[in-house]
Design an enzyme around this catalytic site. Structure first.
Site, PDB file in Angstrom:
ATOM      1  N   ASP A  81       1.822   0.811   3.849  1.00 50.09           N
ATOM      2  CA  ASP A  81       2.574   1.100   2.630  1.00 50.09           C
ATOM      3  C   ASP A  81       3.979   0.530   2.692  1.00 50.09           C
ATOM      4  O   ASP A  81       4.534   0.291   3.768  1.00 50.09           O
ATOM      5  CB  ASP A  81       2.632   2.602   2.357  1.00 50.09           C
ATOM      6  CG  ASP A  81       3.427   3.379   3.406  1.00 50.09           C
ATOM      7  OD1 ASP A  81       3.229   3.111   4.604  1.00 50.09           O
ATOM      8  OD2 ASP A  81       4.225   4.249   3.025  1.00 50.09           O
ATOM      9  N   GLU A 176       3.329   5.983   5.604  1.00 47.58           N
ATOM     10  CA  GLU A 176       4.381   6.207   6.591  1.00 47.58           C
ATOM     11  C   GLU A 176       5.734   6.378   5.925  1.00 47.58           C
ATOM     12  O   GLU A 176       6.566   7.180   6.366  1.00 47.58           O
ATOM     13  CB  GLU A 176       4.425   5.021   7.570  1.00 47.58           C
ATOM     14  CG  GLU A 176       5.344   5.215   8.769  1.00 47.58           C
ATOM     15  CD  GLU A 176       6.777   4.733   8.548  1.00 47.58           C
ATOM     16  OE1 GLU A 176       7.618   4.960   9.434  1.00 47.58           O
ATOM     17  OE2 GLU A 176       7.062   4.146   7.475  1.00 47.58           O
TER      18      GLU A 176
END
Length: 410
Positions: A81, A176
């Protein structure tokens, strides 16, 4: 596959994978799986037969051992991400070959300039090939550079079976950037003894310490009343929330701290006359520092509430992650081997404390001691993000040398 680390980075960054803290799903955005599917396909094309993505978007894969020694299984991890801080949609990476110094003006938004005065590391990049955005999006080298480096190292190991190494696990996580990267990782399935995140910055800097982190949520219930008849009755929840923020110490904020100083940082404020919600992140390198800052914030909020006797407040603290150094100090070989690998690629290792966190923070406390390795990226989470091809190649070399060190010392 003969793709270079640069080829991979340019392919990955154009895939929109921003996470979304407002979502309760894992992954928080389904589009993160678009990159996951691609990575699984590429790993299988490299000959990694067990590569797969689970229902949470995590990608797992194994590079089989080439050594007959009993080498500890190590893992390399990066997250798919990108940060919600700035748009990551429609990324247009720009490649400046053979950088010769000076400021870099971004083509999509000429008002955005990567200035040498603000990015002094550019002085070490003469002759390098620099990747930037066009200035309208972030680049996403955090952490797609790490992914590209792990994938390139995997290709190197698989195409050179004469390199002796133990089994190597690969892990690519989701979410994350919103603090959930390790939430759904199956460590039993991963089967690694030690790990390394590829999520750092300047080459040569290795990180064995992060902030400890908590989140705080304050819920305020005010007293609603028609504005025309409110005298002595209304207690506006929005104003109560604003009073709390206004009283925060200016010297305990992200914009006024550095080094090993922690902070209290408001990240959200919303509400109406009768209800308001404040969210904060609290950061410090020691747990006592977290406790002290949370107590300070609560005292400020309670003091504000005294002026609003008809209103109520809820104060909730949520643990996010803890300083991974506490775990890593119990396993010195993890850092010792990394420092040796860094020296072997011609760099002088510098240990550094992260004013933030990585998946390694959570993974370390889950049972996978996991320091952080440089990727070469700079100015993460902004449209001024940039990275050098040569620095990425140095990170790839470091991974390859690291698995060799573990085998030699087994």
């Amino acid at each position: 596959m003969t793709d270079t680390v640069l080829d991979r980075l340019l392919r990955y960054v154009v895939i929109d994978t921003q996470s979304n803290a407002a979502s309760q799903a894992q992954p928080s955005t389904e589009k993160q799986k678009d990159l996951g599917h691609l990575l699984v396909a590429e790993l299988k094309a490299l000959g990694v037969h067990d590569a797969h993505m689970d229902e949470h978007g995590n990608v797992y894969a194994t590079i089989p051992a080439t050594s007959s020694k009993d080498v500890p299984v190590i893992c390399f991890c990066s997250h798919m991400d990108t940060a919600p801080d700035f748009t990551g949609t429609n990324v247009k990476p720009q490649l400046l070959r053979g950088y010769q110094g000076g400021d870099i003006q971004l083509t999509g938004d000429p008002s955005r300039v990567i200035k040498v005065s603000e990015h002094p590391d550019l002085t070490n990049q003469i002759g390098h090939d620099i990747v930037t955005t066009d200035g309208t999006t972030l680049l996403g080298a955090d952490d797609k550079a790490g992914i590209a480096e792990i994938m390139t190292a995997a290709a190197t190991l698989l195409s050179n079976p004469g390199i002796p190494h133990g089994a190597v696990r690969i892990l690519f996580t989701t979410d994350e950037e919103i603090g959930r990267g390790a939430d759904k990782v199956d460590l039993a399935k991963l089967g690694a003894a030690f790990g390394y995140t590829l999520d750092g910055g300047v080459i040569g800097e290795v990180e064995d310490e992060t902030f400890s982190a908590d989140g705080v949520e304050i819920e305020i219930t005010g007293v609603a009343q028609h504005p025309g008849t409110s005298k002595g009755v209304m207690e506006n929840a929005i104003k109560i929330a604003a009073d709390i923020v206004a009283r925060l110490p200016r010297d305990i904020a992200p914009e006024s701290t550095d080094g090993r100083q922690g902070f209290i940082h408001p990240t959200g404020i919303s509400g109406s006359m009768d209800k308001a919600r404040l969210t904060f992140i609290i950061r410090d390198f020691v747990n006592n520092g977290l406790t002290e800052k949370e107590a300070l914030l609560k005292n400020i909020a309670e003091e504000v509430m005294k002026a609003y006797p008809g209103s109520t407040m809820g104060f909730k603290v949520t643990e996010q992650y803890r300083n991974m150094k506490e775990v890593l100090d119990r396993h010195p070989e993890v850092m010792d081997n990394l420092m040796e690998a860094v020296r072997r690629v011609g760099l002088e290792p510098v240990t550094h404390s992260i004013r933030g966190g990585t998946d390694g923070s959570r993974l370390s406390f889950m049972g996978l001691p996991c320091p952080n390795i440089y990727t070469g990226g700079h100015s993460y989470h902004s449209p001024l993000e940039w990275i050098s091809r040569q620095d990425m190649e140095k990170s790839v070399e470091t991974i390859v040398e690291l698995v060799k060190v573990w085998e030699e010392r087994a």
